[in-house]
Design a protein around this motif. Sequence first.
Motif, PDB file in Angstrom:
ATOM      1  N   GLY A  17     111.826  61.555  62.389  1.00  0.00           N
ATOM      2  CA  GLY A  17     112.381  60.440  61.626  1.00  0.00           C
ATOM      3  C   GLY A  17     112.289  60.837  60.280  1.00  0.00           C
ATOM      4  N   ALA A  18     112.230  62.073  59.779  1.00  0.00           N
ATOM      5  CA  ALA A  18     112.189  62.580  58.249  1.00  0.00           C
ATOM      6  C   ALA A  18     113.312  62.057  57.510  1.00  0.00           C
ATOM      7  CB  ALA A  18     111.802  63.931  58.244  1.00  0.00           C
ATOM      8  N   ALA A  19     114.630  61.722  58.013  1.00  0.00           N
ATOM      9  CA  ALA A  19     115.881  61.182  57.539  1.00  0.00           C
ATOM     10  C   ALA A  19     115.821  59.908  57.008  1.00  0.00           C
ATOM     11  CB  ALA A  19     116.932  61.941  58.022  1.00  0.00           C
ATOM     12  N   HIS A  20     115.059  59.110  57.893  1.00  0.00           N
ATOM     13  CA  HIS A  20     115.262  57.570  57.995  1.00  0.00           C
ATOM     14  C   HIS A  20     114.909  56.997  56.421  1.00  0.00           C
ATOM     15  CE1 HIS A  20     114.582  57.288  62.414  1.00  0.00           C
ATOM     16  NE2 HIS A  20     115.728  57.678  62.247  1.00  0.00           N
ATOM     17  N   PRO A  21     113.845  57.790  55.731  1.00  0.00           N
ATOM     18  CA  PRO A  21     113.679  57.071  54.324  1.00  0.00           C
ATOM     19  C   PRO A  21     114.801  57.133  53.239  1.00  0.00           C
ATOM     20  CG  PRO A  21     111.599  57.831  55.193  1.00  0.00           C
ATOM     21  CD  PRO A  21     112.867  58.484  56.140  1.00  0.00           C
ATOM     22  N   PHE A  22     115.691  58.248  53.576  1.00  0.00           N
ATOM     23  CA  PHE A  22     116.784  58.458  52.748  1.00  0.00           C
ATOM     24  C   PHE A  22     118.100  58.016  53.051  1.00  0.00           C
ATOM     25  CE2 PHE A  22     113.230  61.878  52.562  1.00  0.00           C
ATOM     26  CZ  PHE A  22     113.240  62.025  51.163  1.00  0.00           C
ATOM     27  N   TYR A  23     118.071  57.340  54.307  1.00  0.00           N
ATOM     28  CA  TYR A  23     119.371  56.766  54.340  1.00  0.00           C
ATOM     29  C   TYR A  23     119.480  55.396  53.424  1.00  0.00           C
ATOM     30  CZ  TYR A  23     119.193  58.398  59.280  1.00  0.00           C
ATOM     31  OH  TYR A  23     119.280  59.150  60.360  1.00  0.00           O
ATOM     32  N   TRP A  24     120.759  55.637  52.898  1.00  0.00           N
ATOM     33  CA  TRP A  24     121.240  54.261  51.908  1.00  0.00           C
ATOM     34  C   TRP A  24     121.353  53.031  52.616  1.00  0.00           C
ATOM     35  CZ3 TRP A  24     120.963  52.403  47.308  1.00  0.00           C
ATOM     36  CH2 TRP A  24     121.813  51.662  46.913  1.00  0.00           C
ATOM     37  N   LYS A  25     120.375  51.996  52.072  1.00  0.00           N
ATOM     38  CA  LYS A  25     120.376  50.808  52.497  1.00  0.00           C
ATOM     39  C   LYS A  25     120.985  49.891  51.518  1.00  0.00           C
ATOM     40  CE  LYS A  25     116.554  52.546  54.885  1.00  0.00           C
ATOM     41  NZ  LYS A  25     116.073  53.975  54.148  1.00  0.00           N
ATOM     42  N   PRO A  26     122.382  49.426  51.709  1.00  0.00           N
ATOM     43  CA  PRO A  26     123.132  48.995  50.469  1.00  0.00           C
ATOM     44  C   PRO A  26     122.582  47.450  50.180  1.00  0.00           C
ATOM     45  CG  PRO A  26     124.402  49.366  52.411  1.00  0.00           C
ATOM     46  CD  PRO A  26     123.301  49.948  52.827  1.00  0.00           C
ATOM     47  N   LYS A  27     121.926  46.752  51.234  1.00  0.00           N
ATOM     48  CA  LYS A  27     121.829  45.487  51.115  1.00  0.00           C
ATOM     49  C   LYS A  27     120.307  45.435  50.112  1.00  0.00           C
ATOM     50  CE  LYS A  27     123.632  43.183  55.207  1.00  0.00           C
ATOM     51  NZ  LYS A  27     123.442  42.569  56.282  1.00  0.00           N
ATOM     52  N   LEU A  28     119.651  46.525  50.345  1.00  0.00           N
ATOM     53  CA  LEU A  28     118.229  46.418  49.590  1.00  0.00           C
ATOM     54  C   LEU A  28     118.291  47.509  48.418  1.00  0.00           C
ATOM     55  CD1 LEU A  28     115.811  47.000  52.676  1.00  0.00           C
ATOM     56  CD2 LEU A  28     116.075  44.828  51.672  1.00  0.00           C
ATOM     57  N   ARG A  29     119.578  48.222  48.383  1.00  0.00           N
ATOM     58  CA  ARG A  29     119.534  49.039  47.287  1.00  0.00           C
ATOM     59  C   ARG A  29     118.834  50.227  47.185  1.00  0.00           C
ATOM     60  NH1 ARG A  29     124.543  47.441  47.266  1.00  0.00           N
ATOM     61  NH2 ARG A  29     125.059  48.493  45.237  1.00  0.00           N
ATOM     62  N   ILE A  30     118.374  50.576  48.418  1.00  0.00           N
ATOM     63  CA  ILE A  30     117.415  51.788  48.401  1.00  0.00           C
ATOM     64  C   ILE A  30     117.646  52.681  49.573  1.00  0.00           C
ATOM     65  CG2 ILE A  30     115.261  50.053  47.880  1.00  0.00           C
ATOM     66  CD1 ILE A  30     114.587  50.012  50.822  1.00  0.00           C
ATOM     67  N   PRO A  31     117.166  54.019  49.245  1.00  0.00           N
ATOM     68  CA  PRO A  31     116.343  54.416  48.092  1.00  0.00           C
ATOM     69  C   PRO A  31     117.417  54.623  46.884  1.00  0.00           C
ATOM     70  CG  PRO A  31     116.818  56.352  49.488  1.00  0.00           C
ATOM     71  CD  PRO A  31     117.243  55.201  50.186  1.00  0.00           C
ATOM     72  N   ASP A  32     116.782  54.124  45.686  1.00  0.00           N
ATOM     73  CA  ASP A  32     117.679  53.898  44.647  1.00  0.00           C
ATOM     74  C   ASP A  32     117.995  55.330  43.831  1.00  0.00           C
ATOM     75  OD1 ASP A  32     119.496  52.613  42.580  1.00  0.00           O
ATOM     76  OD2 ASP A  32     117.620  51.875  41.514  1.00  0.00           O
ATOM     77  N   ILE A  33     118.541  56.251  44.778  1.00  0.00           N
ATOM     78  CA  ILE A  33     118.895  57.440  43.866  1.00  0.00           C
ATOM     79  C   ILE A  33     120.354  57.773  44.081  1.00  0.00           C
ATOM     80  CG2 ILE A  33     116.890  58.489  44.135  1.00  0.00           C
ATOM     81  CD1 ILE A  33     117.649  59.971  46.873  1.00  0.00           C
ATOM     82  N   TYR A  34     121.233  56.962  44.724  1.00  0.00           N
ATOM     83  CA  TYR A  34     122.584  57.089  44.887  1.00  0.00           C
ATOM     84  C   TYR A  34     123.599  56.589  43.824  1.00  0.00           C
ATOM     85  CZ  TYR A  34     120.630  58.768  49.329  1.00  0.00           C
ATOM     86  OH  TYR A  34     119.746  59.441  50.048  1.00  0.00           O
ATOM     87  N   GLU A  35     123.246  55.290  43.827  1.00  0.00           N
ATOM     88  CA  GLU A  35     124.020  54.416  42.612  1.00  0.00           C
ATOM     89  C   GLU A  35     123.606  54.467  41.327  1.00  0.00           C
ATOM     90  OE1 GLU A  35     126.246  51.234  45.581  1.00  0.00           O
ATOM     91  OE2 GLU A  35     124.474  50.765  44.276  1.00  0.00           O
ATOM     92  N   ASN A  36     122.196  54.625  41.328  1.00  0.00           N
ATOM     93  CA  ASN A  36     121.653  54.667  39.839  1.00  0.00           C
ATOM     94  C   ASN A  36     121.666  56.105  39.265  1.00  0.00           C
ATOM     95  OD1 ASN A  36     119.676  55.108  37.710  1.00  0.00           O
ATOM     96  ND2 ASN A  36     118.805  52.954  38.478  1.00  0.00           N
ATOM     97  N   GLU A  37     122.616  56.399  38.619  1.00  0.00           N
ATOM     98  CA  GLU A  37     122.630  57.738  37.908  1.00  0.00           C
ATOM     99  C   GLU A  37     121.358  58.382  37.201  1.00  0.00           C
ATOM    100  OE1 GLU A  37     125.210  60.028  38.159  1.00  0.00           O
ATOM    101  OE2 GLU A  37     126.024  58.310  39.522  1.00  0.00           O
ATOM    102  N   VAL A  38     120.706  57.558  36.573  1.00  0.00           N
ATOM    103  CA  VAL A  38     119.226  57.822  35.778  1.00  0.00           C
ATOM    104  C   VAL A  38     118.411  58.431  36.931  1.00  0.00           C
ATOM    105  CG1 VAL A  38     117.460  57.368  34.617  1.00  0.00           C
ATOM    106  CG2 VAL A  38     119.831  56.521  33.987  1.00  0.00           C
ATOM    107  N   ASN A  39     118.104  57.721  37.990  1.00  0.00           N
ATOM    108  CA  ASN A  39     117.265  58.041  39.087  1.00  0.00           C
ATOM    109  C   ASN A  39     117.827  59.207  39.908  1.00  0.00           C
ATOM    110  OD1 ASN A  39     115.650  55.999  38.287  1.00  0.00           O
ATOM    111  ND2 ASN A  39     116.429  54.412  40.010  1.00  0.00           N
TER     112      ASN A  39
END
Length: 424
Positions: free
Chosen positions: A81-103
């Motif tokens: 299940g190593a990939a699950h924490p990195f799936y983009w969850k748009p409703k929760l906006r997590i993990p915040d490394i996809y849309e947030n350029e600073v992060n």
Amino acid sequence: MDAQITDLPTLIARYKSDSESVYNTWFVGGEARMKAFRSIRLGVRNTVSAISAGTFGNDFKGSPLEVVLAAITEQKQVFEGAAHPFYWKPKLRIPDIYENEVNKKAFGLFLNACLNATQEGQVLAEMSRLAALAIKGLGPSVASIVYFLHPTLVPPFNTAIVNGFNTLFGAKLKLGSWESYFAMREAMLRTNEQHRMLLSNDLGALAGLLFEIGSNRIVLPGNADSVLHEVQEVAQRVAKKRHEQTLHDAQEASEHTQTQHVLIRIGRALGYDVFVARNDRNRTCGGDSFAMLTLPRLPALALPVDVRQTVELIDVLWFSKGGTQLVCAFEVEQSTSIYSGILRMKDLAMSIPDQQSHFYLVAPEAREQEVVAQMLRPAMQGGGDSFRLGYLPSGELRQQCDALCRFGVDRSVLLKMARSHNLT
């Protein structure tokens, strides 16, 4: 924190003697694990480059990070299940490394620093900096990536490992807590140092033991009554699933060996010198010893040391007779990572750009769509004429082996069977 059982050596011995434990099926028995480290490192480097160039994207899917996690999750049950924490969850906006350029840039800097770190203090400093940023949804799950960069310094982190740690040490660590991760790591390092002769410098051995305990596959003596009462049916299902997986892996290993044997036979019949992966030289198939049919060592290609070590693990290589011209390279992927196989061969192709070699992924017909999809990934493209990549169906290859040996003149005999985009 001290372990709650006094006879840890006996527990380790049970773990190592179980032929179906992750110690034997993954840590020491998993061929794919040996090949994964450099491929994952390359994938991490590609991720850093994409973030730096602004081409990473705003979703997990289609990103080079997906390639990295796909290769990791195929490392048996420990990383399922190593990939699950990195799936983009748009409703929760997590993990915040996809849309947030600073992060996103901070994550890229973290990965780059870990790639280039040479000392324990550097790795810990980077992990502490990332933790201090408190990026929403990005927690110590990144340790499962960093493990493949620094396996003697950073243990992986997932639910089963944490549960196993809590059971063994009588602790109450939390899955998403950086504080819990650092505490677990310190205790694991101390335990590993005490029992290193029974385990390994690589923390994956101890992490595997914790995984087995956390999965209720290994039940501690002091915990037996409660565990067996509460989760006996679950434990039995886990054991049955593991046994079925072990049988499946054994079948795939046999088919993998058969396919290697076919490629060795065809290469020799076409007049080429054949090299088989160094960890497979002791294999036999159909009464033939691979060591007797293949070159004792890799020819003197002008390769960097780290690239050469990876190339020596490519399943089968064909060379011109008595020369150092690479004719064809083959990676046999019964169920293992398509991405890793392509990355290894692309790495080789980029290291010998002037040799007009052909590169093939050999996989069951059922994986054809998956293979083609991965061949067409932007991250797998590039290299121009030096990277001629094709797909060969392993079932058809085995069926046609005798005909290919009898009527083939050179490597061109494979072209009609191959699915490819730039083979000539």
